[in-house]
Each structure stands twice: as structure tokens, then as C-alpha cells.
Design a protein around this motif. Sequence first.
Motif, short mmCIF file in Angstrom:
data_model
loop_
_atom_site.label_atom_id
_atom_site.label_comp_id
_atom_site.label_asym_id
_atom_site.label_seq_id
_atom_site.Cartn_x
_atom_site.Cartn_y
_atom_site.Cartn_z
N LEU A 36 0.86 -1.18 0.00
CA LEU A 36 0.00 0.00 0.00
C LEU A 36 0.89 1.23 0.00
N SER A 37 0.57 2.21 -0.83
CA SER A 37 1.37 3.43 -0.88
C SER A 37 0.48 4.63 -1.12
N GLY A 38 0.95 5.77 -0.63
CA GLY A 38 0.20 7.01 -0.80
C GLY A 38 -0.15 7.61 0.54
N PRO A 39 -1.08 8.56 0.55
CA PRO A 39 -1.44 9.25 1.79
C PRO A 39 -2.53 8.53 2.57
N ALA A 40 -2.51 8.72 3.88
CA ALA A 40 -3.58 8.27 4.76
C ALA A 40 -3.93 9.45 5.68
N PRO A 41 -5.19 9.78 5.82
CA PRO A 41 -5.55 10.96 6.61
C PRO A 41 -5.27 10.79 8.11
N THR A 42 -5.34 9.55 8.60
CA THR A 42 -5.13 9.29 10.03
C THR A 42 -4.44 7.94 10.20
N GLN A 43 -3.90 7.71 11.39
CA GLN A 43 -3.31 6.41 11.69
C GLN A 43 -4.38 5.32 11.64
N ALA A 44 -5.59 5.65 12.09
CA ALA A 44 -6.68 4.68 12.06
C ALA A 44 -7.00 4.26 10.62
N ALA A 45 -6.98 5.20 9.68
CA ALA A 45 -7.24 4.87 8.28
C ALA A 45 -6.12 3.99 7.72
N LYS A 46 -4.88 4.27 8.10
CA LYS A 46 -3.74 3.45 7.68
C LYS A 46 -3.89 2.03 8.21
N ARG A 54 -5.46 -7.55 4.34
CA ARG A 54 -5.22 -8.89 4.88
C ARG A 54 -6.44 -9.81 4.72
N GLU A 55 -7.62 -9.23 4.64
CA GLU A 55 -8.85 -10.01 4.52
C GLU A 55 -9.09 -10.54 3.11
N VAL A 56 -8.33 -10.07 2.14
CA VAL A 56 -8.51 -10.48 0.76
C VAL A 56 -7.91 -11.87 0.56
N GLU A 57 -8.69 -12.75 -0.03
CA GLU A 57 -8.22 -14.11 -0.32
C GLU A 57 -6.97 -14.06 -1.18
N GLY A 58 -5.98 -14.84 -0.81
CA GLY A 58 -4.74 -14.91 -1.58
C GLY A 58 -3.64 -14.01 -1.08
N VAL A 59 -3.96 -13.09 -0.19
CA VAL A 59 -2.94 -12.19 0.36
C VAL A 59 -2.17 -12.92 1.45
N LYS A 60 -0.86 -12.96 1.29
CA LYS A 60 0.01 -13.62 2.26
C LYS A 60 0.67 -12.63 3.21
N ASN A 61 0.91 -11.41 2.71
CA ASN A 61 1.61 -10.40 3.49
C ASN A 61 1.18 -9.02 3.02
N VAL A 62 1.20 -8.06 3.94
CA VAL A 62 0.86 -6.68 3.60
C VAL A 62 2.01 -5.78 4.04
N THR A 63 2.50 -4.97 3.12
CA THR A 63 3.49 -3.94 3.42
C THR A 63 2.77 -2.61 3.33
N ASN A 64 2.63 -1.93 4.45
CA ASN A 64 1.88 -0.69 4.49
C ASN A 64 2.84 0.49 4.50
N ASN A 65 2.99 1.14 3.34
CA ASN A 65 3.85 2.31 3.20
C ASN A 65 3.04 3.60 3.16
N LEU A 66 1.81 3.57 3.65
CA LEU A 66 0.99 4.77 3.67
C LEU A 66 1.60 5.80 4.62
N LYS A 67 1.54 7.06 4.23
CA LYS A 67 2.06 8.15 5.05
C LYS A 67 0.90 8.91 5.66
N VAL A 68 0.90 9.00 6.99
CA VAL A 68 -0.16 9.71 7.71
C VAL A 68 0.13 11.21 7.66
N GLY A 69 -0.91 11.97 7.32
CA GLY A 69 -0.72 13.41 7.35
C GLY A 69 -1.36 14.14 6.24
#
Length: 69
Positions: A36-46, A54-69
Motif C-alpha cells: 500500500l502506498s500514498g497518503p492516509a488521513p489518520t493512523q486509524a485509516a492506515k 489482509r482479509e482479501v483471499e490470496g494475500v500472504k503479506n501486507v506492506t503498508n507504506n501509507l504516510k499519515v498526514g
Amino acid sequence: MDDAAVPVSSSGKRAKNSDRSALLFGVDTKDGTVTLSGPAPTQAAKDRASQLAREVEGVKNVTNNLKVG
């Protein structure tokens, strides 16, 4: 599920989320890892974006590069 289908499923989950601001980030998939990349308005949204990915079938790992702010 193959990697090509993961972003589509992830996008569908994001569209159902009441926080529409989550629709403004990028989703890339390789070998079952979602990045995941790009902006996130809050930590909760990130955090919610990671949870939905993670809930999507077939996903083994999630790398969250979202930037809060």
C-alpha cells in the motif's frame, strides 16, 4: 487467487469502507504480498487499510507504506 485479482478484490473492500478517503492510495501485488502506498488521513485509516488488505483471499503479506498526514 492470482496476484492480478488481489488489487481488484482489495479495491472492492475499500469501496465498502465508510472512510472514503481510503480510496486514494495505491495497491500493488507481487507473489501474494500487497504493498500500500500514498497518503492516509489518520493512523486509524492506515491501520484499517492494512486490515482490509489482509482479509482479501490470496494475500500472504501486507506492506503498508501509507504516510499519515
